[in-house]
Motif scaffolding. Structure first.
Motif, PDB file in Angstrom:
ATOM      1  N   ARG A  20       0.819  -1.215   0.000  1.00 34.02           N
ATOM      2  CA  ARG A  20       0.000   0.000   0.000  1.00 34.02           C
ATOM      3  C   ARG A  20       0.851   1.262   0.000  1.00 34.02           C
ATOM      4  O   ARG A  20       0.505   2.252  -0.659  1.00 34.02           O
ATOM      5  CB  ARG A  20      -0.944  -0.022   1.210  1.00 34.02           C
ATOM      6  N   ILE A  59       0.624   4.404  -2.603  1.00 33.00           N
ATOM      7  CA  ILE A  59       0.348   5.775  -2.175  1.00 33.00           C
ATOM      8  C   ILE A  59       1.503   6.707  -2.547  1.00 33.00           C
ATOM      9  O   ILE A  59       1.286   7.821  -3.032  1.00 33.00           O
ATOM     10  CB  ILE A  59       0.074   5.806  -0.654  1.00 33.00           C
ATOM     11  N   LEU A  62      -0.065   7.464  -6.257  1.00 33.03           N
ATOM     12  CA  LEU A  62      -0.937   8.534  -5.763  1.00 33.03           C
ATOM     13  C   LEU A  62      -0.161   9.769  -5.301  1.00 33.03           C
ATOM     14  O   LEU A  62      -0.781  10.767  -4.912  1.00 33.03           O
ATOM     15  CB  LEU A  62      -1.799   8.015  -4.610  1.00 33.03           C
ATOM     16  N   GLY A 104      -3.152   9.602  -0.293  1.00 34.39           N
ATOM     17  CA  GLY A 104      -3.887   8.488   0.267  1.00 34.39           C
ATOM     18  C   GLY A 104      -3.342   8.150   1.643  1.00 34.39           C
ATOM     19  O   GLY A 104      -2.212   8.517   1.977  1.00 34.39           O
ATOM     20  N   GLN A 110      -3.192   4.703   4.300  1.00 35.73           N
ATOM     21  CA  GLN A 110      -3.475   3.275   4.438  1.00 35.73           C
ATOM     22  C   GLN A 110      -4.582   3.045   5.461  1.00 35.73           C
ATOM     23  O   GLN A 110      -4.609   3.680   6.504  1.00 35.73           O
ATOM     24  CB  GLN A 110      -2.222   2.522   4.885  1.00 35.73           C
ATOM     25  N   TYR A 158      -6.862   2.017   1.005  1.00 31.61           N
ATOM     26  CA  TYR A 158      -6.507   3.349   1.504  1.00 31.61           C
ATOM     27  C   TYR A 158      -7.708   4.294   1.485  1.00 31.61           C
ATOM     28  O   TYR A 158      -8.687   4.087   0.777  1.00 31.61           O
ATOM     29  CB  TYR A 158      -5.387   3.960   0.649  1.00 31.61           C
ATOM     30  N   GLN A 185      -8.955   7.831   0.365  1.00 29.79           N
ATOM     31  CA  GLN A 185      -8.617   8.685  -0.767  1.00 29.79           C
ATOM     32  C   GLN A 185      -8.546  10.163  -0.347  1.00 29.79           C
ATOM     33  O   GLN A 185      -9.314  10.615   0.496  1.00 29.79           O
ATOM     34  CB  GLN A 185      -9.698   8.512  -1.837  1.00 29.79           C
TER      35      GLN A 185
END
Length: 500
Positions: A292, A296, A300, A304, A306, A470, A472
């Motif tokens: 994750r 992120i 991302l 984000g 987790q 996650y 958002q």
């Protein structure tokens, strides 16, 4: 002198009238990542449709940006006993056809939405309501099946009031071709998969909108959305990918509004079908195999957080002591071997494209992580409308990328749809889990209710019926000429006070 004073008085009155009774003007174009697939509030299954409904219809209450219900078509309420609520309705509210809203319309809307024949996707959210009784034209009682600690939040969601007489005269099909509500905007036209056109309701009970025309358009392609914003063809766009936030910020005619979202992202796991996904060890392996932090950080760009379960810190009773599944590919391999899949297995991996921020790209990144632990994936990318039909029709093959919004800011609005078997959204349930979830619906003591929901969170963490990902962080692009628009963590957009 008197003549001068009289002229001055008239001029002041005219200017004052212009301030107080300014006519709606201009056009606001909003680009969302997914289309509006229905004009019937009972058929909604996505945020774009809810945003349309908030423009055309009204609810009795509406959650504010802190998820606190505020009066709308209802003025006040009182609790008569544990299962009876009495509401006073707002007087003088007109439907778009000029007919006055009364208790008859409220009861009709509730009866229709609660009717199993209506087959509303959101029945699980409102199934605590037993019946609605009319006291007089502007007073109703709502009887619940048991104590309901979040009834006001339920009334803020999915129960958009319809005109009873007009609906019954036309029938559902004809009515929703030209829907009529009490909301700030009137329906003009709908070209499916292209645009929804609305115009200002100048007789709106909460004041005429400042915008004359409101247009919703579905544009899943990120580059197209940003180009439309920068060239002045759009005023508000949703779901800006993190790596393009600076590009929009540096635009001379647009700004970025960002907010931690109530939406949590995860993977559906079809635990209903026979096969490897019925084994808890396989589902846990799917969770341990996902990095994750890498998603992120790298995909991302930090947008984000987790999550250990499918709730966010914005939800009541979120368990902050529960930690997300760590990235542990060796443990994933070990669990697969213990479950009899030492040589790996093959799964169908489904995802929409353009509905959520970088949905397809994140799904592909996760597929690569699965391949690394011996889980071969067959990636299938779907158009959003067909994807929701697959999901709610219980036809999902294996696993699928999805998100769930804040809804009622309460675990009930996540756990009931996802973990009770009667729900169209549910692919996992046990009798014990269902009993706990339904018990939580009727607990009025907040402390005991919070403790129960934390127990449920530990249960679903252990059973891993989803791959938890996650929370958002949402980024919206807004033209600088737009005034009065403010993003919310629940993704709902209100335009009755917006101008340009």
């Amino acid at each position: 002198m008197k003549k001068v004073m009289w002229v001055s008085f008239i001029l002041a009155a005219v200017l004052m009238a212009g301030v107080c009774f300014a006519q709606p003007k201009g056009e606001l174009v909003v680009l969302q990542g997914a289309p509006i697939n229905a004009t019937d509030p009972a058929k909604y299954n996505s945020i774009p449709e809810s945003n349309f409904a908030l423009a055309v219809f009204d609810t009795l209450y509406l959650n504010d940006e802190k998820a606190i219900p505020q009066p709308r078509l209802a003025l006040s309420h009182k609790l008569v006993n544990e299962t009876t609520w009495e509401f006073q309705l707002r007087k003088g509210v007109k439907f778009h056809n000029g007919v006055t809203m009364t208790a008859k319309d409220v009861k009709f809307t509730f009866d229709r939405t609660l009717d199993p024949q209506t087959k509303t996707f959101f029945y699980p959210f409102i199934s605590t309501i037993k019946e609605v009784k009319i006291i007089d034209d502007y007073a109703i009682q709502i009887i619940t099946n048991g104590p309901d600690p979040i009834l006001l939040k339920r009334l803020s969601f999915a129960l958009f009031i319809l005109p009873a007489d007009l609906f019954q005269e036309k029938g559902a099909e004809a009515f929703f071709k030209n829907p009529v509500g009490t909301g700030p905007f009137k329906f003009v036209s709908w070209t499916r998969n292209d645009r929804m056109v609305l115009e200002a309701n100048e007789a709106y009970w909460d004041g005429a909108p400042k915008i004359k025309r409101l247009i919703f358009r579905p544009v899943p392609e990120v580059a197209t959305k940003i180009a439309e914003l920068q060239t002045g063809n759009a005023d508000v766009i949703t779901n800006i990918p993190p790596f393009l936030v600076d590009q929009v910020k540096n635009s001379p005619n647009a700004v970025v509004q960002s907010v931690p979202s109530g939406r949590v992202m995860f993977l559906y796991i079809n635990c209903l079908a026979d096969g490897p996904l019925k084994d808890k060890r396989v589902r846990q392996a799917l969770n341990y195999a996902v990095d994750r932090k890498a998603i992120i950080d790298n995909v991302l760009k930090g947008s984000g957080v987790q999550m250990p379960v499918n709730l966010t810190p914005l939800h009541f009773a979120y368990d902050a002591d529960l930690k997300p599944y760590p990235y542990d590919p060796e443990k994933a391999k070990k669990l697969l071997a213990e479950a009899g899949y030492a040589k790996g297995l093959k799964l169908v991996f489904n995802s929409p494209s353009g509905r959520y921020i970088l949905d397809k790209e994140i799904a592909q990144a996760i597929a690569g992580m699965y391949n690394a632990v011996g889980i071969e994936t067959d990636m299938k990318i779907h158009e959003w409308g067909s994807y929701t039909q697959i999901l709610t029709g219980k036809k999902l093959q294996d696993i699928g990328f999805i998100g769930w919004s804040l809804v009622l800011a309460d675990p009930d609005s996540t756990f009931v749809p996802y973990f009770t078997p009667e729900s169209a959204f549910s692919y996992y349930s046990t009798p014990e889990l269902k009993e706990k979830i339904l018990r939580g619906r009727t607990m009025l003591d907040e402390k005991n209710r919070a403790e129960l929901y934390k127990e449920i969170q530990k249960d679903i963490y252990e059973q891993a019926p989803l791959v938890f990902l996650y929370q958002q962080i949402d980024h919206y692009g807004v033209a600088k000429r737009v005034q009065g628009f403010q993003v919310r963590g629940d993704e709902l957009m209100l335009f009755n006070k917006v101008s340009k």
